[in-house]
Design a protein around this motif. Structure first.
Motif, PDB file in Angstrom:
ATOM      1  N   ARG A  27     -34.825  51.629  13.744  1.00 47.31           N
ATOM      2  CA  ARG A  27     -34.052  50.625  12.987  1.00 47.31           C
ATOM      3  C   ARG A  27     -34.411  49.217  13.443  1.00 47.31           C
ATOM      4  NH1 ARG A  27     -27.885  52.238  13.365  1.00 47.31           N
ATOM      5  NH2 ARG A  27     -27.698  50.201  12.367  1.00 47.31           N
ATOM      6  N   MET A  28     -34.553  49.025  14.759  1.00 49.05           N
ATOM      7  CA  MET A  28     -34.920  47.709  15.281  1.00 49.05           C
ATOM      8  C   MET A  28     -36.309  47.316  14.790  1.00 49.05           C
ATOM      9  SD  MET A  28     -35.925  46.527  19.117  1.00 49.05           S
ATOM     10  CE  MET A  28     -37.548  47.242  18.857  1.00 49.05           C
ATOM     11  N   ILE A  29     -37.264  48.247  14.913  1.00 50.99           N
ATOM     12  CA  ILE A  29     -38.645  47.958  14.503  1.00 50.99           C
ATOM     13  C   ILE A  29     -38.696  47.591  13.027  1.00 50.99           C
ATOM     14  CG2 ILE A  29     -40.910  49.027  14.115  1.00 50.99           C
ATOM     15  CD1 ILE A  29     -40.472  50.516  16.795  1.00 50.99           C
ATOM     16  N   GLU A  30     -37.986  48.335  12.194  1.00 54.40           N
ATOM     17  CA  GLU A  30     -37.969  48.056  10.760  1.00 54.40           C
ATOM     18  C   GLU A  30     -37.396  46.661  10.485  1.00 54.40           C
ATOM     19  OE1 GLU A  30     -38.415  48.179   6.756  1.00 54.40           O
ATOM     20  OE2 GLU A  30     -39.240  49.622   8.186  1.00 54.40           O
ATOM     21  N   ILE A  92     -30.607  47.557  28.386  1.00 54.60           N
ATOM     22  CA  ILE A  92     -29.452  47.447  27.490  1.00 54.60           C
ATOM     23  C   ILE A  92     -28.207  47.586  28.369  1.00 54.60           C
ATOM     24  CG2 ILE A  92     -28.246  48.537  25.552  1.00 54.60           C
ATOM     25  CD1 ILE A  92     -31.129  49.423  24.613  1.00 54.60           C
ATOM     26  N   PRO A  93     -27.203  46.728  28.196  1.00 51.70           N
ATOM     27  CA  PRO A  93     -26.036  46.759  29.092  1.00 51.70           C
ATOM     28  C   PRO A  93     -25.366  48.133  29.135  1.00 51.70           C
ATOM     29  CG  PRO A  93     -25.984  44.801  27.716  1.00 51.70           C
ATOM     30  CD  PRO A  93     -27.101  45.665  27.206  1.00 51.70           C
ATOM     31  N   GLN A  94     -25.018  48.540  30.353  1.00 55.84           N
ATOM     32  CA  GLN A  94     -24.395  49.845  30.547  1.00 55.84           C
ATOM     33  C   GLN A  94     -23.133  49.954  29.699  1.00 55.84           C
ATOM     34  OE1 GLN A  94     -23.030  50.726  34.541  1.00 55.84           O
ATOM     35  NE2 GLN A  94     -23.066  52.914  34.142  1.00 55.84           N
ATOM     36  N   TYR A 108     -27.478  44.322  19.176  1.00 57.58           N
ATOM     37  CA  TYR A 108     -27.833  43.735  20.469  1.00 57.58           C
ATOM     38  C   TYR A 108     -29.347  43.531  20.571  1.00 57.58           C
ATOM     39  CZ  TYR A 108     -28.707  43.313  25.438  1.00 57.58           C
ATOM     40  OH  TYR A 108     -29.164  42.872  26.651  1.00 57.58           O
ATOM     41  N   LEU A 109     -30.116  44.550  20.191  1.00 63.13           N
ATOM     42  CA  LEU A 109     -31.577  44.454  20.277  1.00 63.13           C
ATOM     43  C   LEU A 109     -32.114  43.369  19.346  1.00 63.13           C
ATOM     44  CD1 LEU A 109     -32.514  48.229  20.483  1.00 63.13           C
ATOM     45  CD2 LEU A 109     -32.703  46.528  22.315  1.00 63.13           C
ATOM     46  N   LEU A 110     -31.559  43.272  18.140  1.00 61.35           N
ATOM     47  CA  LEU A 110     -32.039  42.258  17.195  1.00 61.35           C
ATOM     48  C   LEU A 110     -31.771  40.844  17.706  1.00 61.35           C
ATOM     49  CD1 LEU A 110     -31.108  43.898  13.768  1.00 61.35           C
ATOM     50  CD2 LEU A 110     -33.344  43.799  14.903  1.00 61.35           C
ATOM     51  N   GLU A 111     -30.739  40.669  18.538  1.00 61.44           N
ATOM     52  CA  GLU A 111     -30.456  39.362  19.131  1.00 61.44           C
ATOM     53  C   GLU A 111     -31.344  39.074  20.335  1.00 61.44           C
ATOM     54  OE1 GLU A 111     -26.318  39.184  20.163  1.00 61.44           O
ATOM     55  OE2 GLU A 111     -25.668  39.499  18.097  1.00 61.44           O
ATOM     56  N   ASN A 112     -31.665  40.116  21.120  1.00 59.80           N
ATOM     57  CA  ASN A 112     -32.305  39.912  22.420  1.00 59.80           C
ATOM     58  C   ASN A 112     -33.808  40.168  22.458  1.00 59.80           C
ATOM     59  OD1 ASN A 112     -30.096  39.366  24.617  1.00 59.80           O
ATOM     60  ND2 ASN A 112     -29.225  40.796  23.134  1.00 59.80           N
ATOM     61  N   VAL A 113     -34.323  40.977  21.550  1.00 59.90           N
ATOM     62  CA  VAL A 113     -35.752  41.301  21.596  1.00 59.90           C
ATOM     63  C   VAL A 113     -36.641  40.148  21.119  1.00 59.90           C
ATOM     64  CG1 VAL A 113     -37.522  42.855  20.659  1.00 59.90           C
ATOM     65  CG2 VAL A 113     -35.399  43.788  21.593  1.00 59.90           C
ATOM     66  N   PRO A 114     -36.335  39.448  20.022  1.00 56.14           N
ATOM     67  CA  PRO A 114     -37.225  38.347  19.611  1.00 56.14           C
ATOM     68  C   PRO A 114     -37.486  37.308  20.701  1.00 56.14           C
ATOM     69  CG  PRO A 114     -35.845  38.969  17.771  1.00 56.14           C
ATOM     70  CD  PRO A 114     -35.320  39.717  18.985  1.00 56.14           C
ATOM     71  N   PRO A 115     -36.456  36.814  21.436  1.00 54.78           N
ATOM     72  CA  PRO A 115     -36.773  35.857  22.496  1.00 54.78           C
ATOM     73  C   PRO A 115     -37.683  36.458  23.572  1.00 54.78           C
ATOM     74  CG  PRO A 115     -34.418  35.811  22.005  1.00 54.78           C
ATOM     75  CD  PRO A 115     -35.004  36.964  21.243  1.00 54.78           C
ATOM     76  N   LEU A 116     -37.508  37.736  23.867  1.00 52.52           N
ATOM     77  CA  LEU A 116     -38.358  38.407  24.847  1.00 52.52           C
ATOM     78  C   LEU A 116     -39.810  38.441  24.359  1.00 52.52           C
ATOM     79  CD1 LEU A 116     -38.489  40.194  27.482  1.00 52.52           C
ATOM     80  CD2 LEU A 116     -38.184  42.159  25.948  1.00 52.52           C
TER      81      LEU A 116
END
Length: 122
Positions: A27-30, A92-94, A108-116
């Motif tokens: 889902r994140m990749i898409e 990913i936060p516990q 969460y991933l959609l917010e945090n992965v692009p800056p990474l």
């Protein structure tokens, strides 16, 4: 027309529920596919598998899932960085999956992965 997406990125996850990891990461990749070329190449179902998967796949990203404690996530990161210097890692936060379900993880991933991903030069 040239591909303007950033990548390619090879992603390995560390998650005791590999099918769930695969669905959530898909889902994140898409959702990010217009900006990034990301391939989820494998999952480690235990910390013991991290060394072998790093050596086998030579990924440039590793995510540890929310079932790991901060100490376990740090151990996973340390192993990945030792085996693959320069790898991008993210924990990913516990408890996020338990508290918010898969939608919370994807958000969460959609917010945090692009800056990474934007922080690295390929």
């Amino acid at each position: 027309m040239p591909d303007t997406r950033k990548g390619p990125f090879k992603l390995v996850t560390v998650n005791t529920a590999p099918d769930r990891a695969k669905r959530i990461i898909a889902r994140m990749i898409e959702s990010l596919s217009d900006r990034y070329d990301i391939t989820h190449i494998d999952n480690c179902s235990s910390i013991d598998q991290v060394v072998a998967k790093m050596q086998q796949h030579q990924p440039n990203i590793l995510f540890s899932a929310s079932m790991w404690s901060p100490e376990e996530a740090r151990e996973i990161r340390d192993i990945a960085e030792r085996e693959r210097p320069g790898i991008m890692t993210h924990a990913i936060p516990q408890g996020l999956q338990a508290e918010g379900g898969p939608d919370a993880i994807v958000e969460y991933l959609l917010e945090n992965v692009p800056p990474l991903l934007d922080s690295v030069e390929l």
